[in-house]
Write an enzyme that holds these catalytic residues in place. Structure first.
Site, PDB file in Angstrom:
ATOM      1  N   GLY A  41      45.100-102.779  13.958  1.00  0.00           N
ATOM      2  CA  GLY A  41      45.481-101.174  13.706  1.00  0.00           C
ATOM      3  C   GLY A  41      43.882-100.512  13.755  1.00  0.00           C
ATOM      4  O   GLY A  41      43.120-101.166  13.312  1.00  0.00           O
ATOM      5  N   LYS A  84      51.400 -94.142  -6.680  1.00  0.00           N
ATOM      6  CA  LYS A  84      51.533 -93.820  -5.693  1.00  0.00           C
ATOM      7  C   LYS A  84      52.499 -92.569  -5.159  1.00  0.00           C
ATOM      8  O   LYS A  84      53.397 -92.074  -5.803  1.00  0.00           O
ATOM      9  CB  LYS A  84      51.542 -94.768  -4.361  1.00  0.00           C
ATOM     10  CG  LYS A  84      51.548 -95.030  -3.266  1.00  0.00           C
ATOM     11  CD  LYS A  84      50.235 -95.781  -2.701  1.00  0.00           C
ATOM     12  CE  LYS A  84      49.822 -95.764  -1.246  1.00  0.00           C
ATOM     13  NZ  LYS A  84      48.224 -96.554  -1.535  1.00  0.00           N
ATOM     14  N   VAL A 124      40.386 -97.690   8.764  1.00  0.00           N
ATOM     15  CA  VAL A 124      40.136 -98.908   8.072  1.00  0.00           C
ATOM     16  C   VAL A 124      39.564 -99.539   8.821  1.00  0.00           C
ATOM     17  O   VAL A 124      38.882-100.358   8.878  1.00  0.00           O
ATOM     18  CB  VAL A 124      41.601 -99.952   6.809  1.00  0.00           C
ATOM     19  CG1 VAL A 124      40.658-100.898   6.497  1.00  0.00           C
ATOM     20  CG2 VAL A 124      41.588 -98.497   6.214  1.00  0.00           C
ATOM     21  N   GLY A 125      40.409 -99.829   9.560  1.00  0.00           N
ATOM     22  CA  GLY A 125      40.113-100.870  11.295  1.00  0.00           C
ATOM     23  C   GLY A 125      38.756-100.661  11.647  1.00  0.00           C
ATOM     24  O   GLY A 125      38.280-101.452  12.070  1.00  0.00           O
ATOM     25  N   GLY A 128      42.637 -97.244  12.739  1.00  0.00           N
ATOM     26  CA  GLY A 128      42.307 -96.297  12.536  1.00  0.00           C
ATOM     27  C   GLY A 128      40.950 -96.242  11.413  1.00  0.00           C
ATOM     28  O   GLY A 128      40.414 -96.515  11.554  1.00  0.00           O
TER      29      GLY A 128
HETATM   30  P1  NAD Z   1      45.174 -94.458  10.101  1.00  0.00           P
HETATM   31  O1  NAD Z   1      46.320 -93.947   9.433  1.00  0.00           O
HETATM   32  O2  NAD Z   1      43.434 -93.990  10.230  1.00  0.00           O
HETATM   33  O3  NAD Z   1      45.271 -95.997  10.941  1.00  0.00           O
HETATM   34  C1  NAD Z   1      46.225 -96.878  11.216  1.00  0.00           C
HETATM   35  C2  NAD Z   1      46.326 -97.535  12.187  1.00  0.00           C
HETATM   36  O4  NAD Z   1      47.273 -98.544  12.320  1.00  0.00           O
HETATM   37  C3  NAD Z   1      46.016 -96.411  13.684  1.00  0.00           C
HETATM   38  O5  NAD Z   1      45.648 -97.419  14.309  1.00  0.00           O
HETATM   39  C4  NAD Z   1      47.767 -97.032  14.200  1.00  0.00           C
HETATM   40  O6  NAD Z   1      47.673 -96.579  15.313  1.00  0.00           O
HETATM   41  C5  NAD Z   1      47.821 -98.047  13.376  1.00  0.00           C
HETATM   42  N1  NAD Z   1      49.465 -99.201  13.348  1.00  0.00           N
HETATM   43  C6  NAD Z   1      49.639 -98.534  13.738  1.00  0.00           C
HETATM   44  N2  NAD Z   1      50.789 -98.733  13.277  1.00  0.00           N
HETATM   45  C7  NAD Z   1      50.706-100.338  14.318  1.00  0.00           C
HETATM   46  C8  NAD Z   1      51.666-101.195  14.609  1.00  0.00           C
HETATM   47  N3  NAD Z   1      52.620-101.796  14.360  1.00  0.00           N
HETATM   48  N4  NAD Z   1      50.390-102.385  15.146  1.00  0.00           N
HETATM   49  C9  NAD Z   1      48.686-101.937  15.673  1.00  0.00           C
HETATM   50  N5  NAD Z   1      48.573-100.873  14.793  1.00  0.00           N
HETATM   51  C10 NAD Z   1      49.610-100.123  14.406  1.00  0.00           C
HETATM   52  O7  NAD Z   1      45.444 -95.694   8.057  1.00  0.00           O
HETATM   53  P2  NAD Z   1      44.578 -95.920   6.981  1.00  0.00           P
HETATM   54  O8  NAD Z   1      43.492 -95.241   6.225  1.00  0.00           O
HETATM   55  O9  NAD Z   1      42.962 -96.642   8.252  1.00  0.00           O
HETATM   56  O10 NAD Z   1      45.285 -97.073   6.700  1.00  0.00           O
HETATM   57  C11 NAD Z   1      45.278 -98.412   7.320  1.00  0.00           C
HETATM   58  C12 NAD Z   1      45.968 -99.545   6.002  1.00  0.00           C
HETATM   59  O11 NAD Z   1      45.097 -99.270   5.496  1.00  0.00           O
HETATM   60  C13 NAD Z   1      47.249 -98.795   4.880  1.00  0.00           C
HETATM   61  O12 NAD Z   1      48.664 -99.607   4.644  1.00  0.00           O
HETATM   62  C14 NAD Z   1      46.572 -97.819   4.026  1.00  0.00           C
HETATM   63  O13 NAD Z   1      47.299 -97.688   3.014  1.00  0.00           O
HETATM   64  C15 NAD Z   1      45.848 -98.983   3.603  1.00  0.00           C
HETATM   65  N6  NAD Z   1      44.616 -98.381   3.248  1.00  0.00           N
HETATM   66  C16 NAD Z   1      43.596 -97.785   3.166  1.00  0.00           C
HETATM   67  C17 NAD Z   1      42.590 -97.211   2.618  1.00  0.00           C
HETATM   68  C18 NAD Z   1      41.230 -96.544   3.536  1.00  0.00           C
HETATM   69  O14 NAD Z   1      40.074 -96.392   2.302  1.00  0.00           O
HETATM   70  N7  NAD Z   1      42.206 -95.261   4.178  1.00  0.00           N
HETATM   71  C19 NAD Z   1      42.098 -97.989   1.401  1.00  0.00           C
HETATM   72  C20 NAD Z   1      43.143 -98.797   1.212  1.00  0.00           C
HETATM   73  C21 NAD Z   1      44.347 -99.592   1.897  1.00  0.00           C
END
Ligand code: NAD
Length: 360
Positions: A170, A72, A174-175, A172
């Site tokens: 969240g 990482k 993933v959500g 973003g």
């Molecule tokens: P992203 O930056 O696209 O989205 C993050 C989301 O979380 C945003 O909507 C942001 O507004 C929201 N957020 C941040 N702080 C918050 C809070 N306190 N309360 C509510 N919402 C909040 O990131 P992502 O790529 O969706 O990744 C999210 C998580 O998933 C991370 O922990 C990342 O490590 C993990 N992850 C991502 C992937 C991937 O394929 N992108 C794969 C495995 C794990």
């Protein structure tokens, strides 16, 4: 800090005096192959957090049966910074010779960032399509994997996905994708949150409308047909499935008691503290750990690195995540141990078995 029979084998703190920023790289294990892991962009990341995230990647790659170790990195700047390309390129030049680490996207980084790193080093996953990449976030690889995980896990809680109420922290990459795939499978998304707050409607939220509102106004709380709650209140809404998909350590001993869900799928990495996970296990709430539930992205990334198509990648994600979710939940049940303990045992065994034949 974890130092054990697995790793970490390398922890590097980098400083760039001319640009005035810091970066961290952790290679946890290369027993199974070069370490794949995301580059997080955030001013607040600590070395300890990167070490824990790198270990999660070791276990994630191991349990998914991939020939990659875990690593990482973090670039400690605001992800909205103007000079992002300069930071990424400077970071990439410093890690050019660190060929035991293959960078991928993570919070704050995306396909463009991976293209800059690839341009400097010749190594990165999660590349734009024009460079032969499978756009993980656009395709929703991790969200798809979470929805496949849900399909398998609900049976262990004597539930079926149709009509189940889901809350997602969240919205973003993933959500959003998780919400989309789960609603396609018949689940009802009742609450989602972002940094501005939570939007809640017990009758269900339209995922397409939420996506439009998020794009046009910057936050899901502006969705008109729901009640606005605080970000933190997402964890206590009435639902069967809770999916933290934002930050680490968001479910902890002070809020765990308010959770009403029967099943938690860890979309984010390390979103539940170890003590809270233990409390949930004792209460009989099933928790599918991060490195099993959210492995869709890295499975697709590994397929990309091997030149496979998106269709092949989706098939592989489904097979692997369904199999592993069932495997760990069965082991948890028969061995009277938490799903995380069951998953760690399986992932650790593979790393140590193969590691015996490596010089490190
Ligand atoms: P992203 O930056 O696209 O989205 C993050 C989301 O979380 C945003 O909507 C942001 O507004 C929201 N957020 C941040 N702080 C918050 C809070 N306190 N309360 C509510 N919402 C909040 O990131 P992502 O790529 O969706 O990744 C999210 C998580 O998933 C991370 O922990 C990342 O490590 C993990 N992850 C991502 C992937 C991937 O394929 N992108 C794969 C495995 C794990």
């Amino acid at each position: 800090m974890i130092f054990d029979e697995i790793g970490p084998v390398r922890i590097e703190e980098l400083y760039f005096p001319r640009l005035g920023f810091r970066a961290i790289v952790v290679v946890d294990s290369v027993a199974l192959g070069p370490a794949i892991g995301g580059v997080r962009v955030s001013p607040y990341v600590t070395v300890d957090e990167v070490v824990r995230l790198a270990r999660t990647m070791t276990f994630k790659n191991s349990i998914a049966g991939l020939s990659y170790g875990g690593g990482k990195a973090a670039i400690l700047v605001d992800p909205r910074a103007q000079r992002l390309e300069e930071y990424f390129r400077a970071f990439a030049r410093r890690i050019k010779d660190l060929d035991e680490y293959i960078p991928g996207p993570d919070m704050g980084s995306n396909e463009d960032s991976m293209a800059w790193i690839y341009d400097e080093t010749g190594r990165a996953v999660g590349l734009p399509e024009e460079l032969g990449g499978l756009p993980l976030d656009k395709l929703g690889a991790t969200g798809y994997g979470l929805s496949e995980c849900a399909e398998t896990a609900v049976a262990f809680a004597n539930l079926s996905l149709q009509g189940l109420r889901v809350a997602i922290q969240g919205f973003g990459s993933v959500g959003k994708a998780t919400a989309r795939f789960l609603s396609e499978k018949g689940a009802v998304i009742v609450a989602v949150s972002d940094t501005k707050g939570t939007i809640y409607n017990p009758e269900g939220l339209s995922v397409n409308e939420l996506i439009d509102v998020k794009i046009s106004t910057g936050s899901v709380i502006n969705y008109p047909k729901g009640t606005r709650l605080l970000s933190e209140e997402l964890f206590s809404v009435d639902c069967e499935i809770l999916i933290p998909a934002a930050n680490p350590d968001v479910i902890h001993k002070d809020n765990v008691e308010f959770i009403k869900a029967r099943l938690i799928l860890e979309g984010a990495n390390i979103p539940v503290t170890p003590d809270a996970e233990e409390i949930l296990y004792k209460k009989g709430i099933l928790v599918v750990p991060d490195f099993v539930a959210n492995a869709g992205g890295v499975i697709m990334a590994a397929m990309e690195y091997e030149g496979r198509t998106a269709q092949e990648a989706f098939k592989k994600i489904s097979e692997k995540i369904k199999k592993n979710t069932a495997l760990i939940l069965e082991r948890s049940k028969s061995g009277h141990i938490s799903p995380r303990k069951a998953a760690i045992t399986i992932a650790r065994e593979r790393v140590l078995d193969v590691g015996r034949y490596r010089w490190i």
